[in-house]
Design a protein around this motif. Structure first.
Motif, mmCIF file in Angstrom:
data_model
loop_
_atom_site.group_PDB
_atom_site.id
_atom_site.type_symbol
_atom_site.label_atom_id
_atom_site.label_comp_id
_atom_site.label_asym_id
_atom_site.label_seq_id
_atom_site.Cartn_x
_atom_site.Cartn_y
_atom_site.Cartn_z
ATOM 1 N N VAL A 1 -17.354 -7.555 10.986
ATOM 2 C CA VAL A 1 -16.233 -7.072 11.112
ATOM 3 C C VAL A 1 -15.974 -5.810 9.964
ATOM 4 N N SER A 2 -14.940 -5.150 10.182
ATOM 5 C CA SER A 2 -14.398 -4.060 9.393
ATOM 6 C C SER A 2 -13.649 -4.396 8.417
ATOM 7 N N ARG A 3 -13.808 -4.307 7.107
ATOM 8 C CA ARG A 3 -12.800 -4.885 5.989
ATOM 9 C C ARG A 3 -11.362 -4.576 6.215
ATOM 10 N N HIS A 4 -10.751 -5.568 6.041
ATOM 11 C CA HIS A 4 -9.130 -5.092 6.297
ATOM 12 C C HIS A 4 -8.743 -4.105 4.950
ATOM 13 N N PRO A 5 -7.912 -2.998 4.996
ATOM 14 C CA PRO A 5 -7.555 -2.190 4.057
ATOM 15 C C PRO A 5 -7.184 -2.840 2.701
ATOM 16 N N GLU A 6 -6.230 -3.901 2.959
ATOM 17 C CA GLU A 6 -5.640 -4.841 1.758
ATOM 18 C C GLU A 6 -6.489 -5.959 1.330
ATOM 19 N N ASP A 7 -7.817 -5.875 1.722
ATOM 20 C CA ASP A 7 -8.637 -7.202 1.468
ATOM 21 C C ASP A 7 -9.847 -6.657 0.652
ATOM 22 N N ASP A 8 -9.987 -7.136 -0.709
ATOM 23 C CA ASP A 8 -11.173 -6.691 -1.369
ATOM 24 C C ASP A 8 -12.286 -7.839 -1.668
ATOM 25 N N PHE A 9 -11.992 -8.934 -0.595
ATOM 26 C CA PHE A 9 -12.787 -10.087 -0.708
ATOM 27 C C PHE A 9 -14.243 -9.645 -0.504
ATOM 28 N N CYS B 1 -19.616 -10.826 6.806
ATOM 29 C CA CYS B 1 -19.640 -11.189 8.426
ATOM 30 C C CYS B 1 -18.281 -11.784 8.749
ATOM 31 N N LEU B 2 -18.177 -12.011 9.950
ATOM 32 C CA LEU B 2 -16.907 -12.507 10.468
ATOM 33 C C LEU B 2 -16.737 -14.211 9.644
ATOM 34 N N GLU B 3 -17.889 -14.817 9.805
ATOM 35 C CA GLU B 3 -17.748 -16.176 9.174
ATOM 36 C C GLU B 3 -17.722 -15.983 7.587
ATOM 37 N N GLY B 4 -18.372 -15.212 7.022
ATOM 38 C CA GLY B 4 -18.146 -14.886 5.527
ATOM 39 C C GLY B 4 -16.756 -14.548 5.293
ATOM 40 N N MET B 5 -15.930 -13.800 6.057
ATOM 41 C CA MET B 5 -14.658 -13.285 5.668
ATOM 42 C C MET B 5 -13.608 -14.251 6.240
ATOM 43 N N ALA B 6 -13.961 -14.901 7.305
ATOM 44 C CA ALA B 6 -12.441 -15.547 8.054
ATOM 45 C C ALA B 6 -12.637 -16.989 8.250
ATOM 46 N N ALA B 7 -13.684 -17.634 7.905
ATOM 47 C CA ALA B 7 -13.902 -19.076 8.172
ATOM 48 C C ALA B 7 -12.975 -19.817 6.969
ATOM 49 N N GLY B 8 -12.823 -21.193 7.031
ATOM 50 C CA GLY B 8 -12.179 -21.910 6.187
ATOM 51 C C GLY B 8 -12.565 -21.506 4.682
ATOM 52 N N PRO B 9 -13.717 -21.853 4.395
ATOM 53 C CA PRO B 9 -14.296 -21.510 2.934
ATOM 54 C C PRO B 9 -14.111 -20.115 2.221
ATOM 55 N N ALA B 10 -14.230 -19.262 3.324
ATOM 56 C CA ALA B 10 -13.773 -17.690 2.710
ATOM 57 C C ALA B 10 -12.424 -17.650 2.513
ATOM 58 N N ILE B 11 -11.301 -18.369 3.194
ATOM 59 C CA ILE B 11 -9.894 -18.366 2.834
ATOM 60 C C ILE B 11 -9.835 -19.092 1.584
ATOM 61 N N GLU B 12 -10.520 -20.258 1.353
ATOM 62 C CA GLU B 12 -10.328 -21.025 0.043
ATOM 63 C C GLU B 12 -10.949 -20.108 -1.295
ATOM 64 N N LYS B 13 -12.039 -19.710 -1.189
ATOM 65 C CA LYS B 13 -12.441 -19.013 -2.175
ATOM 66 C C LYS B 13 -11.818 -17.629 -2.700
ATOM 67 N N ARG B 14 -11.155 -16.991 -1.491
ATOM 68 C CA ARG B 14 -10.490 -15.895 -1.835
ATOM 69 C C ARG B 14 -9.062 -16.148 -2.397
ATOM 70 N N LEU B 15 -8.447 -17.195 -1.930
ATOM 71 C CA LEU B 15 -7.148 -17.513 -2.376
ATOM 72 C C LEU B 15 -6.903 -18.515 -3.517
ATOM 73 N N GLY B 16 -8.096 -19.169 -3.719
ATOM 74 C CA GLY B 16 -7.952 -20.826 -4.335
ATOM 75 C C GLY B 16 -7.337 -21.779 -3.806
ATOM 76 N N ARG B 17 -6.845 -21.622 -2.403
ATOM 77 C CA ARG B 17 -6.165 -22.614 -1.967
ATOM 78 C C ARG B 17 -6.677 -22.720 -0.436
#
Ligand code: ADP
Ligand code: ZN
Length: 292
Positions: free
Chosen positions: A161-169, A179-195
């Motif tokens: 996927v192309s990185r969203h301009p406001e996302d530096d994860f 990849c899509l899983e690396g950026m958007a699956a549940g664990p990616a959300i948790e690692k990025r935001l700490g929640r």
């Protein structure tokens, strides 16, 4: 005695075993944690032994990667999974040792796709694509009742996927990072935001970023398959507002290049909810019986 079909939805966290009748009504279901093959499979085998007299076939939808080639020496195996205890595990062979029955064997997402095809969102259409967005991201595609496959089953969750301009994860996929899983699956959300995703409020600005990645997936899927419907299931999609954001971003990305079905009917969540996989496995068992 009524003939029954068995289903095994083999996930990375839990195995859901079920028996159902010819109308795919679930008669009993049980869930066992995914630990080692010895422990988990003993529970699975015990579950089906109770129904041995009535069982006519078993449908298995497994986490993968798996070997789906009937002429391969390792057909029916889970192959190179990161879950070490299950690497090169002869799943179908083990089941056949205990039950001399026809068995259907496919990926967990293909099974869920099949469930929606026979009894959910795909009922009455030819071409269905199903994604799960949960601990990982996986996808399956059906064309006129057949799974799309070649040298192996698709691994649609790992498209780039192309990185969203406001996302530096940087992404969490051990193979591809972003990849899509690396950026958007549940664990990616948790690692990025700490929640965890379930702990974010509906109006958190992150959901626009998440929707962008899922919309890119829907965009690519549309251009490659022109399916009748794209279904997004899994834990993350329990955010009810998310599918609407995905549709809105998808519309921008497609920019009227192709005329899809109405988006409310085209980009949807599963009609069967959490039952898509179970019903799919039972339906595949019913098919396996027909073809044996
Ligand atoms: P699995 O993929 O293990 O079968 P799920 O599809 O339930 O299970 O996915 C679990 C992932 O989904 C976890 O990372 C979890 O944080 C996330 N998740 C579960 N519920 C929600 C929710 N309501 N909103 C956002 N994320 C969720
Ligand atoms: Zn990946």
């Amino acid at each position: 005695m009524e003939k029954l079909f068995g289903g095994i939805e083999a996930g990375g966290t839990k195995f859901v075993c079920s028996v159902g009748n010819n109308d795919l009504e679930i008669i009993e279901r049980a869930s066992y944690p995914t630990t080692t093959p010895e422990e988990t499979m003993a529970l699975v085998i015990g579950f089906f032994k109770k129904y041995e007299e009535q069982l006519v076939s078993i449908g298995i939808g497994s986490f993968g990667p798996i070997d789906i080639h009937r002429d391969s020496r390792t057909y029916g195996y889970i192959t190179s999974t990161p879950k070490l205890a299950w690497q090169n595990y002869d799943f179908v062979g083990t089941m056949k040792q205990h039950f001399d029955l026809p068995m259907a064997w496919t990926t967990d997402v293909n099974a869920a796709c099949y469930g929606e095809y026979v009894k959910g969102r795909g009922d009455g259409v030819n071409s269905v694509v199903y994604y799960t967005i949960g601990t990982g991201i996986g996808g399956g595609a059906l064309q006129k009742g057949n799974f799309v496959e070649g040298f192996s089953h698709p691994e649609m969750g790992h498209v780039l996927v192309s990185r969203h301009p406001e996302d530096d994860f940087e992404g969490v996929c051990p193979f591809h990072g972003h990849c899509l899983e690396g950026m958007a699956a549940g664990p990616a959300i948790e690692k990025r935001l700490g929640r965890k995703g379930q702990d974010l409020s509906e109006d958190d600005p992150f959901w626009e970023i998440e929707a962008d990645y899922i919309a890119q997936c829907a965009y690519n899927t549309t251009l490659m398959f022109s399916p009748d419907v794209i279904i997004f299931g899994g834990g993350v999609m329990q955010q009810e507002h998310l599918v609407k954001k995905v549709r809105a971003r998808f519309k921008e990305l497609v920019n009227d290049y192709v005329k899809t079905p109405a988006l409310e009917e085209y980009i949807v969540t599963p009609a069967l909810g959490n039952n898509a996989g179970t019903i799919g496995c039972l339906a595949l068992a019913r098919e396996a019986k027909l073809h044996s």
